[in-house]
Design a protein around this motif. Structure first.
Motif, mmCIF file in Angstrom:
data_model
loop_
_atom_site.group_PDB
_atom_site.id
_atom_site.type_symbol
_atom_site.label_atom_id
_atom_site.label_comp_id
_atom_site.label_asym_id
_atom_site.label_seq_id
_atom_site.Cartn_x
_atom_site.Cartn_y
_atom_site.Cartn_z
ATOM 1 N N GLY A 18 38.671 -0.809 10.611
ATOM 2 C CA GLY A 18 38.953 0.062 9.481
ATOM 3 C C GLY A 18 38.775 -0.654 8.161
ATOM 4 N N VAL A 19 39.227 -1.903 8.105
ATOM 5 C CA VAL A 19 39.069 -2.686 6.886
ATOM 6 C C VAL A 19 37.593 -2.850 6.564
ATOM 7 C CG1 VAL A 19 39.386 -4.966 5.862
ATOM 8 C CG2 VAL A 19 41.264 -3.903 7.118
ATOM 9 N N ALA A 20 36.795 -3.166 7.605
ATOM 10 C CA ALA A 20 35.361 -3.369 7.384
ATOM 11 C C ALA A 20 34.676 -2.065 6.996
ATOM 12 C CB ALA A 20 34.722 -3.949 8.646
ATOM 13 N N ALA A 21 35.077 -0.970 7.679
ATOM 14 C CA ALA A 21 34.412 0.304 7.443
ATOM 15 C C ALA A 21 34.652 0.829 6.036
ATOM 16 C CB ALA A 21 34.878 1.328 8.476
ATOM 17 N N ALA A 22 35.686 0.298 5.378
ATOM 18 C CA ALA A 22 35.984 0.761 4.031
ATOM 19 C C ALA A 22 34.850 0.442 3.069
ATOM 20 C CB ALA A 22 37.283 0.114 3.552
ATOM 21 N N GLY A 23 34.002 -0.543 3.405
ATOM 22 C CA GLY A 23 32.868 -0.886 2.568
ATOM 23 C C GLY A 23 33.255 -1.856 1.476
ATOM 24 N N ASP A 27 34.201 -1.580 -2.588
ATOM 25 C CA ASP A 27 35.546 -1.965 -3.020
ATOM 26 C C ASP A 27 35.496 -2.985 -4.151
ATOM 27 O OD1 ASP A 27 36.622 -0.312 -1.110
ATOM 28 O OD2 ASP A 27 37.117 -1.919 0.302
ATOM 29 N N VAL A 28 34.637 -3.974 -4.001
ATOM 30 C CA VAL A 28 34.529 -5.022 -5.019
ATOM 31 C C VAL A 28 34.023 -4.429 -6.329
ATOM 32 C CG1 VAL A 28 33.315 -7.148 -5.664
ATOM 33 C CG2 VAL A 28 34.237 -6.896 -3.349
ATOM 34 N N LYS A 29 33.019 -3.551 -6.243
ATOM 35 C CA LYS A 29 32.496 -2.915 -7.459
ATOM 36 C C LYS A 29 33.577 -2.072 -8.137
ATOM 37 C CE LYS A 29 27.569 -2.544 -6.210
ATOM 38 N NZ LYS A 29 26.485 -1.599 -5.869
ATOM 39 N N LEU A 227 32.166 -16.845 5.225
ATOM 40 C CA LEU A 227 32.265 -15.826 6.262
ATOM 41 C C LEU A 227 32.908 -14.557 5.736
ATOM 42 C CD1 LEU A 227 35.204 -16.694 8.661
ATOM 43 C CD2 LEU A 227 34.469 -18.317 6.935
ATOM 44 N N VAL A 228 32.585 -13.456 6.410
ATOM 45 C CA VAL A 228 33.109 -12.137 6.089
ATOM 46 C C VAL A 228 33.565 -11.492 7.393
ATOM 47 C CG1 VAL A 228 31.594 -11.893 4.079
ATOM 48 C CG2 VAL A 228 30.816 -11.051 6.300
ATOM 49 N N ARG A 229 34.047 -10.270 7.299
ATOM 50 C CA ARG A 229 34.485 -9.566 8.505
ATOM 51 C C ARG A 229 33.302 -8.969 9.256
ATOM 52 N NH1 ARG A 229 38.301 -8.588 4.569
ATOM 53 N NH2 ARG A 229 37.033 -6.909 3.673
ATOM 54 N N HIS A 230 33.419 -8.891 10.577
ATOM 55 C CA HIS A 230 32.446 -8.165 11.388
ATOM 56 C C HIS A 230 32.421 -6.693 10.975
ATOM 57 C CE1 HIS A 230 31.610 -10.443 15.431
ATOM 58 N NE2 HIS A 230 31.064 -11.023 14.387
ATOM 59 N N GLY A 231 31.271 -6.063 11.158
ATOM 60 C CA GLY A 231 31.198 -4.623 11.018
ATOM 61 C C GLY A 231 30.941 -4.125 9.616
ATOM 62 N N ASP A 232 30.825 -5.039 8.651
ATOM 63 C CA ASP A 232 30.549 -4.642 7.272
ATOM 64 C C ASP A 232 29.235 -5.287 6.866
ATOM 65 O OD1 ASP A 232 30.708 -3.682 4.740
ATOM 66 O OD2 ASP A 232 32.657 -4.537 4.262
ATOM 67 N N ASN A 233 28.165 -4.799 7.501
ATOM 68 C CA ASN A 233 26.866 -5.464 7.388
ATOM 69 C C ASN A 233 26.316 -5.484 5.969
ATOM 70 O OD1 ASN A 233 27.017 -5.845 10.120
ATOM 71 N ND2 ASN A 233 25.722 -4.117 10.642
ATOM 72 N N GLY A 280 8.659 -6.117 -6.649
ATOM 73 C CA GLY A 280 9.352 -5.551 -5.503
ATOM 74 C C GLY A 280 10.737 -5.038 -5.875
ATOM 75 N N ASP A 281 11.546 -4.728 -4.828
ATOM 76 C CA ASP A 281 12.878 -4.166 -5.061
ATOM 77 C C ASP A 281 13.881 -4.724 -4.055
ATOM 78 O OD1 ASP A 281 14.898 -2.607 -6.176
ATOM 79 O OD2 ASP A 281 14.467 -0.903 -4.853
ATOM 80 N N LEU A 282 13.962 -6.048 -3.941
ATOM 81 C CA LEU A 282 14.917 -6.644 -3.009
ATOM 82 C C LEU A 282 16.355 -6.341 -3.429
ATOM 83 C CD1 LEU A 282 13.354 -10.140 -2.198
ATOM 84 C CD2 LEU A 282 12.956 -7.927 -1.119
ATOM 85 N N GLY A 283 16.617 -6.309 -4.723
ATOM 86 C CA GLY A 283 17.967 -5.991 -5.185
ATOM 87 C C GLY A 283 18.397 -4.612 -4.747
ATOM 88 N N GLY A 284 17.496 -3.649 -4.861
ATOM 89 C CA GLY A 284 17.820 -2.287 -4.449
ATOM 90 C C GLY A 284 18.158 -2.196 -2.974
ATOM 91 N N MET A 285 17.493 -3.006 -2.170
ATOM 92 C CA MET A 285 17.785 -3.019 -0.726
ATOM 93 C C MET A 285 19.211 -3.488 -0.449
ATOM 94 S SD MET A 285 14.271 -4.674 0.782
ATOM 95 C CE MET A 285 12.659 -4.119 0.226
ATOM 96 N N LEU A 286 19.773 -4.311 -1.347
ATOM 97 C CA LEU A 286 21.139 -4.822 -1.192
ATOM 98 C C LEU A 286 22.178 -3.921 -1.852
ATOM 99 C CD1 LEU A 286 20.689 -8.661 -1.906
ATOM 100 C CD2 LEU A 286 21.353 -7.642 0.275
ATOM 101 N N GLY A 287 21.717 -2.892 -2.562
ATOM 102 C CA GLY A 287 22.641 -2.073 -3.331
ATOM 103 C C GLY A 287 22.971 -2.707 -4.670
#
Length: 339
Positions: A18-23, A27-29, A227-233, A280-287
């Motif tokens: 659930g924590v990871a799925a929150a995105g 959240d940081v933004k 490191l980060v949490r699993h599931g928040d790719n 290119g648009d590598l930044g856009g691919m990362l959001g």
């Protein structure tokens, strides 16, 4: 009994998911601040100065991520964590990432459900002793008392090494590097063992560093990294490629001195152009926007600059690049391509 244990494990896994799925990126933004878990203080790697400002080799990774995502390298809340508390802080969502001399292991990746996004320092466990003991090898430490941080891979490595060499020791458990330093200098233990880089940083902080020696044995592999949490790719990609941007910048000859000029207009190297957002648009691919990597690299320069400024041979820590040289110089530091 088995059923309740099973459902308890499911609940725990559900909380983490659930924590990871929150995105975390969203959240940081929305928060406008990155919560970054660091050590409780290790000079050269992560430590506050007299004004409470955090700096160091690991701290730069936190600031680079904040710069990439938020456009502000100072938009970071540094959360000191011990070997025991760091994983709880990350799993619970108290911090968005860890950047604090943490070893990438199978169980931490698979069982604890964390995602190591790369290695920013290849290390190994060593031993430090007072010079007056006259010890030349870790194999001569039979019967010694050893200060060791709890909740670390160091505990297991120590037990394995002494068992393999048929020698005994008495552990003196400590929780922070500051406590280890205090106990060691007070004579509560004969030996302090941790990652060799940590020993160098600790020794450099002593009033008389030449009175202490780091023994030649390196008894383990300690690949250290964020490191980060699993599931928040999506968030994992941001942290991973921010670290890779620092590494690639060194390989490509992008420095704190020339990045402004190189980012102003596309040049002849397509990979540099993609990394710096002029193609290119590598930044856009990362959001993120096109300038994310420019901001990340501008925080402290490329990987080599960050290394030399904080822990390199011309600092009190005095570490040679060794395994942490670029792969083109015989080291292990290597980034996948930006394409």
């Amino acid at each position: 009994m088995k059923k309740s244990l099973f459902f308890g494990m499911l609940a725990t896994a559900g909380i983490a998911a659930g924590v990871a799925a929150a995105g975390t990126l969203d959240d940081v933004k929305a928060r406008g601040k990155l919560n970054c878990g660091v050590s409780t203080g290790l000079v050269g790697f992560a430590a506050p100065d007299a004004n409470g400002e955090w700096d160091g080799f690991d701290v730069v990774v936190c600031r680079a991520v904040a710069a990439a995502v938020l456009g502000d390298a100072s938009a970071v809340e540094f959360v000191p964590t011990t070997g025991k508390t760091r994983f709880t802080a990350l799993a619970s969502g108290e911090v968005d990432m860890l950047a604090r001399n943490t070893t990438w292991t199978f169980s931490r990746d698979v069982d604890l459900k964390f995602e190591f996004v790369g290695v920013n320092y290849y290390d190994g466990q060593g031993f430090m002793v007072p010079k007056e003991l006259g010890v030349a090898s870790a194999k001569d430490l039979d019967g010694s008392t050893v200060c060791i941080q709890t909740g670390t891979t160091t505990e297991l490595n120590l037990a394995d090494f002494f068992r393999a060499n048929n020698i005994s020791y008495e552990p003196v458990p400590i929780e922070t590097n500051a406590e280890a330093q205090q106990q060691y200098l007070a004579g509560a233990c004969d030996v302090y063992t941790t990652d060799a880089s940590g020993l160098a940083a600790t020794r450099a902080a002593f009033e008389s560093p030449d009175d202490h020696v780091v023994l030649p044995e390196i008894i383990s592999k300690e690949p250290l990294g964020p490191l980060v949490r699993h599931g928040d790719n999506e968030w994992g990609d941001v942290v991973r490629w921010t670290l890779n941007a620092l590494v690639s910048a060194e390989e490509l000859g992008i420095t704190s001195a020339n990045i402004g000029e190189m980012a102003a207009a596309a040049g002849n190297n397509p990979e540099i152009n993609r990394l710096l957002g002029t193609e290119g648009d590598l930044g856009g691919m990362l959001g993120l926007d096109a300038q994310w990597a420019v901001r990340a690299i501008s925080v402290g320069g490329n990987y080599g600059e960050v290394f030399e400024k904080n822990i390199g041979e011309n600092t009190p820590i005095g570490l040679a690049r060794g395994l942490n040289a670029q792969y083109t110089d015989g080291g292990l530091i290597y980034s996948p391509p930006f394409r």
